[in-house]
Write a protein that holds these residues in place. Structure first.
Motif, PDB file in Angstrom:
ATOM      1  N   ASN A 190      -5.198  29.077  -7.882  1.00 52.48           N
ATOM      2  CA  ASN A 190      -5.784  29.462  -9.167  1.00 52.48           C
ATOM      3  C   ASN A 190      -6.397  28.287  -9.924  1.00 52.48           C
ATOM      4  O   ASN A 190      -6.633  28.371 -11.134  1.00 52.48           O
ATOM      5  CB  ASN A 190      -4.735  30.157 -10.035  1.00 52.48           C
ATOM      6  N   THR A 191      -6.598  27.132  -9.256  1.00 54.11           N
ATOM      7  CA  THR A 191      -7.212  25.886  -9.751  1.00 54.11           C
ATOM      8  C   THR A 191      -6.270  25.035 -10.601  1.00 54.11           C
ATOM      9  O   THR A 191      -6.681  23.966 -11.068  1.00 54.11           O
ATOM     10  CB  THR A 191      -8.516  26.117 -10.561  1.00 54.11           C
ATOM     11  N   LEU A 192      -5.034  25.459 -10.828  1.00 54.28           N
ATOM     12  CA  LEU A 192      -4.066  24.591 -11.493  1.00 54.28           C
ATOM     13  C   LEU A 192      -3.825  23.362 -10.607  1.00 54.28           C
ATOM     14  O   LEU A 192      -3.584  23.505  -9.409  1.00 54.28           O
ATOM     15  CB  LEU A 192      -2.756  25.339 -11.740  1.00 54.28           C
ATOM     16  N   ALA A 193      -3.900  22.146 -11.198  1.00 50.70           N
ATOM     17  CA  ALA A 193      -3.846  20.919 -10.387  1.00 50.70           C
ATOM     18  C   ALA A 193      -2.871  19.910 -10.986  1.00 50.70           C
ATOM     19  O   ALA A 193      -3.286  18.986 -11.709  1.00 50.70           O
ATOM     20  CB  ALA A 193      -5.235  20.312 -10.256  1.00 50.70           C
ATOM     21  N   PRO A 194      -1.562  20.042 -10.728  1.00 51.04           N
ATOM     22  CA  PRO A 194      -0.600  19.040 -11.197  1.00 51.04           C
ATOM     23  C   PRO A 194      -0.630  17.788 -10.315  1.00 51.04           C
ATOM     24  O   PRO A 194      -1.034  17.840  -9.141  1.00 51.04           O
ATOM     25  CB  PRO A 194       0.735  19.767 -11.089  1.00 51.04           C
ATOM     26  N   SER A 195      -0.189  16.658 -10.879  1.00 55.17           N
ATOM     27  CA  SER A 195      -0.159  15.405 -10.118  1.00 55.17           C
ATOM     28  C   SER A 195       0.971  14.527 -10.627  1.00 55.17           C
ATOM     29  O   SER A 195       1.431  14.661 -11.762  1.00 55.17           O
ATOM     30  CB  SER A 195      -1.494  14.654 -10.232  1.00 55.17           C
ATOM     31  N   PHE A 196       1.392  13.605  -9.762  1.00 57.45           N
ATOM     32  CA  PHE A 196       2.465  12.661 -10.101  1.00 57.45           C
ATOM     33  C   PHE A 196       2.198  11.356  -9.375  1.00 57.45           C
ATOM     34  O   PHE A 196       1.910  11.344  -8.174  1.00 57.45           O
ATOM     35  CB  PHE A 196       3.829  13.222  -9.684  1.00 57.45           C
ATOM     36  N   ASP A 197       2.270  10.252 -10.106  1.00 57.84           N
ATOM     37  CA  ASP A 197       2.105   8.919  -9.529  1.00 57.84           C
ATOM     38  C   ASP A 197       3.186   7.989 -10.063  1.00 57.84           C
ATOM     39  O   ASP A 197       3.443   7.957 -11.278  1.00 57.84           O
ATOM     40  CB  ASP A 197       0.741   8.328  -9.884  1.00 57.84           C
ATOM     41  N   TYR A 198       3.804   7.251  -9.145  1.00 57.04           N
ATOM     42  CA  TYR A 198       4.748   6.200  -9.534  1.00 57.04           C
ATOM     43  C   TYR A 198       4.230   4.900  -8.956  1.00 57.04           C
ATOM     44  O   TYR A 198       4.144   4.734  -7.738  1.00 57.04           O
ATOM     45  CB  TYR A 198       6.156   6.506  -9.027  1.00 57.04           C
TER      46      TYR A 198
END
Length: 333
Positions: A190-198
């Protein structure tokens, strides 16, 4: 007398101590000095030829007996103790080579294969996992020592227990970056785009002029999320109602929340003392909304919040907030 000078830089490996306590590593560096000094002395035939009564000298900074010519603040002793401690080797195993012959591996990993699993493919459009490691060992400037005598391998500076090294150098630097240590970017159907960077980084500089290690450490976590409203349309009507135009384009929203810590620690070798000289804890919130009215006209609404809380008492906590609307008009075709 002809001299030789230059700079030196090579990829290195410090992963064994990436998450070790900085105070502990500095202590290990100081403890490495005696073992490193003994190994260097035993490789020097001139030292081996000395009478046993003259081989060892009390060092007031090292608080113990050190080989003649290889005191606790000798350039060679400090250098190899430094490299050994921060690469995970003790004084008996640390390399005693100034210019490394082989570059050690760095790497970047990027994995996108999870969407080949049917259960994951039903939910996610893309799954991207990244990891990167880069470390370097560098000498900013080295020059052949005019006082060095190849015929007298145990010559010392006047009034000291410090052997004259073949090369003079001002400082040596080890730097390391995980950019990122772990990064995850997802895109739902549905185009939701979560991200995580450490991300994690550190830079260690050994300065010989004042016998000091400067440690600069940074850690950052960024949590993001994006969403695209497809074909969001509305109508524009002139004030006199004579013209009406419909527009339909994507509205892209992006939110990033970051937590970062930067800290600079000065570590005195002569005094075996460490002190935080600067640093801060930061919180950042960035939000943008982008919309293209046409090929030439676009708009962005933005909000930015920055909060900085220093480690040291002579700095103040600061907060900055920005918000606005930007219109861009392109004259190019």
């Amino acid at each position: 007398t002809p001299t030789t000078s230059g700079n030196y830089n090579i990829s290195y490996l410090m992963a064994a101590t990436s998450f070790a306590d900085g105070d502990k590593l500095f202590k290990e560096m100081l403890e490495n000095r005696r073992d490193v000094a003994m190994r260097l002395a035993q490789e020097n035939s001139a030292w081996m030829a000395l009478d046993s009564d003259h081989k060892m000298v009390y060092d007031s900074i090292g608080h113990g007996l050190y080989p003649y010519g290889y005191g606790a603040t000798s350039q060679e002793v400090l250098l190899y103790s430094f490299l050994g401690a921060y690469s995970g080797q003790n004084g008996n195993k640390a390399s005693l080579t100034l210019f490394k012959k082989f570059a050690l591996p760095n790497w970047t990993l990027n994995f996108t294969g999870l969407t080949k699993i049917p259960a994951i493919k039903k939910v996610f459009k893309t799954v991207n996992i990244t990891h990167s490691y880069k470390a370097t060992y560098s000498i900013s400037q080295w020059v052949s020592n005019v006082n060095y005598d190849a015929q007298n391998m145990l010559a010392v500076y006047e009034g000291t227990n410090l052997r004259v090294p073949e090369f003079d150098m001002s400082q040596v630097t080890l730097s390391e970056q995980y950019a990122p240590l772990i990064g995850v970017k997802l895109t739902f159907k549905n185009t939701l785009a979560p991200s995580f960077d450490y991300k994690k980084s550190r830079t260690l500089t050994l300065t010989f002029s004042n016998n000091q290690v400067t440690e600069v450490e940074g850690r950052e976590i960024v949590i993001g999320c994006g969403y695209t409203f497809k074909d969001l349309g509305f109508s524009i009507t002139l004030l006199d109602g004579s013209n009406r135009r419909s527009i339909s384009n994507d509205l892209t929203l992006k939110l990033d929340i970051g937590f970062r810590r930067d800290k600079t620690t000065l570590r005195s070798i002569n005094e075996s003392y460490s002190q935080i000289s600067s640093g801060q804890r930061k919180v950042n919130v960035y939000f943008t909304a982008d919309y293209n009215f046409s090929q030439r006209l676009s708009a962005q609404a933005f909000f930015k919040y920055d909060m900085s809380n220093p480690y040291v008492a002579n700095s103040y906590k600061t907060t900055n907030t920005y918000a606005g609307l930007t219109l861009r008009f392109s004259l190019t075709q």
